[in-house]
Design a protein around this motif. Structure first.
Motif, PDB file in Angstrom:
ATOM      1  N   SER A  36       3.251  -8.675  22.629  1.00  0.00           N
ATOM      2  CA  SER A  36       2.953  -8.934  21.706  1.00  0.00           C
ATOM      3  C   SER A  36       4.597 -10.089  20.954  1.00  0.00           C
ATOM      4  CB  SER A  36       3.704  -7.836  20.444  1.00  0.00           C
ATOM      5  OG  SER A  36       2.289  -6.699  20.459  1.00  0.00           O
ATOM      6  N   THR A  37       5.565  -9.606  21.591  1.00  0.00           N
ATOM      7  CA  THR A  37       6.076 -10.911  21.753  1.00  0.00           C
ATOM      8  C   THR A  37       6.367 -12.084  21.964  1.00  0.00           C
ATOM      9  OG1 THR A  37       8.330  -8.839  21.621  1.00  0.00           O
ATOM     10  CG2 THR A  37       9.115 -10.761  22.237  1.00  0.00           C
ATOM     11  N   PHE A  49       2.998 -20.631  26.036  1.00  0.00           N
ATOM     12  CA  PHE A  49       1.301 -19.843  26.207  1.00  0.00           C
ATOM     13  C   PHE A  49       1.789 -18.807  27.204  1.00  0.00           C
ATOM     14  CE2 PHE A  49       2.004 -22.439  29.894  1.00  0.00           C
ATOM     15  CZ  PHE A  49       1.780 -21.660  31.236  1.00  0.00           C
ATOM     16  N   PHE A  50       0.711 -17.812  26.813  1.00  0.00           N
ATOM     17  CA  PHE A  50       0.245 -16.459  27.635  1.00  0.00           C
ATOM     18  C   PHE A  50      -0.251 -16.305  28.294  1.00  0.00           C
ATOM     19  CE2 PHE A  50       0.071 -12.164  25.330  1.00  0.00           C
ATOM     20  CZ  PHE A  50       0.023 -11.785  26.183  1.00  0.00           C
ATOM     21  N   VAL A  51      -0.705 -15.803  29.707  1.00  0.00           N
ATOM     22  CA  VAL A  51      -1.411 -15.492  30.617  1.00  0.00           C
ATOM     23  C   VAL A  51      -1.400 -13.653  30.088  1.00  0.00           C
ATOM     24  CG1 VAL A  51      -2.566 -15.592  32.695  1.00  0.00           C
ATOM     25  CG2 VAL A  51      -1.332 -17.994  31.379  1.00  0.00           C
ATOM     26  N   THR A  55      -9.908  -8.308  26.948  1.00  0.00           N
ATOM     27  CA  THR A  55      -9.316  -7.010  26.136  1.00  0.00           C
ATOM     28  C   THR A  55      -7.709  -7.216  25.945  1.00  0.00           C
ATOM     29  OG1 THR A  55     -10.829  -6.540  27.470  1.00  0.00           O
ATOM     30  CG2 THR A  55      -9.550  -4.846  26.145  1.00  0.00           C
ATOM     31  N   GLN A  56      -6.764  -7.124  26.777  1.00  0.00           N
ATOM     32  CA  GLN A  56      -5.519  -6.795  26.596  1.00  0.00           C
ATOM     33  C   GLN A  56      -4.786  -7.986  25.549  1.00  0.00           C
ATOM     34  OE1 GLN A  56      -3.010  -5.864  29.864  1.00  0.00           O
ATOM     35  NE2 GLN A  56      -1.086  -5.412  27.986  1.00  0.00           N
ATOM     36  N   ILE A  61      -2.624  -9.656  20.308  1.00  0.00           N
ATOM     37  CA  ILE A  61      -2.607 -10.463  19.070  1.00  0.00           C
ATOM     38  C   ILE A  61      -2.960  -9.483  18.206  1.00  0.00           C
ATOM     39  CG2 ILE A  61      -4.446 -12.735  18.443  1.00  0.00           C
ATOM     40  CD1 ILE A  61      -4.482 -13.716  20.707  1.00  0.00           C
ATOM     41  N   LYS A  62      -4.002  -8.859  18.156  1.00  0.00           N
ATOM     42  CA  LYS A  62      -3.739  -7.548  16.497  1.00  0.00           C
ATOM     43  C   LYS A  62      -2.608  -6.904  16.548  1.00  0.00           C
ATOM     44  CE  LYS A  62      -6.443  -4.456  14.825  1.00  0.00           C
ATOM     45  NZ  LYS A  62      -8.032  -3.696  15.038  1.00  0.00           N
TER      46      LYS A  62
END
Length: 121
Positions: A36-37, A49-51, A55-56, A61-62
């Protein structure tokens, strides 16, 4: 992507090619406490970016509370496939039997083609 910053939460292992780029210095690495951070860092332009898996990624993001549309998730095939393992504690009653049954079941899914159908679904 040279010179960009990848967000990799503490305890996560990036895909091999990304890890190599980080080790070579081509890509910088930010290591916050959680995914989340990372999403918040993307919004704040502190990471590029973030890999993660689909699903995760959606859940992260939510959970981040970032406004819809503030970050974008790729709609193309994954950058890499990571192997996952079932790990059981030594003291877990029936753990060894569970692993034997799991491995037999997984082998059967591979043998009859079901595994590929599930993964590609």
């Amino acid at each position: 992507m040279k010179g960009s910053t990848a967000c990799v939460p503490l305890g996560w292992s990036p895909p091999k090619k990304l890890e190599e780029a980080i080790k070579s210095g081509a890509i910088k690495k930010a290591e916050p406490k959680d995914g989340s951070t990372c999403v918040k860092m993307l919004e704040a332009e502190r990471a590029d970016f973030f890999v993660t898996d689909e699903t995760q990624g959606k859940a992260t993001i939510k959970a981040s509370g970032v406004a819809a549309g503030a970050v974008v998730m790729a709609a193309v095939p994954p950058l890499a496939d990571n192997s996952l393992y079932l790990i059981v504690g030594k003291s877990f009653t029936g753990g060894k039997d569970l692993l034997v049954k799991f491995n037999k079941g997984l082998a059967a899914l591979h043998a009859n083609g079901s595994y590929d159908k599930i993964v590609k679904a």
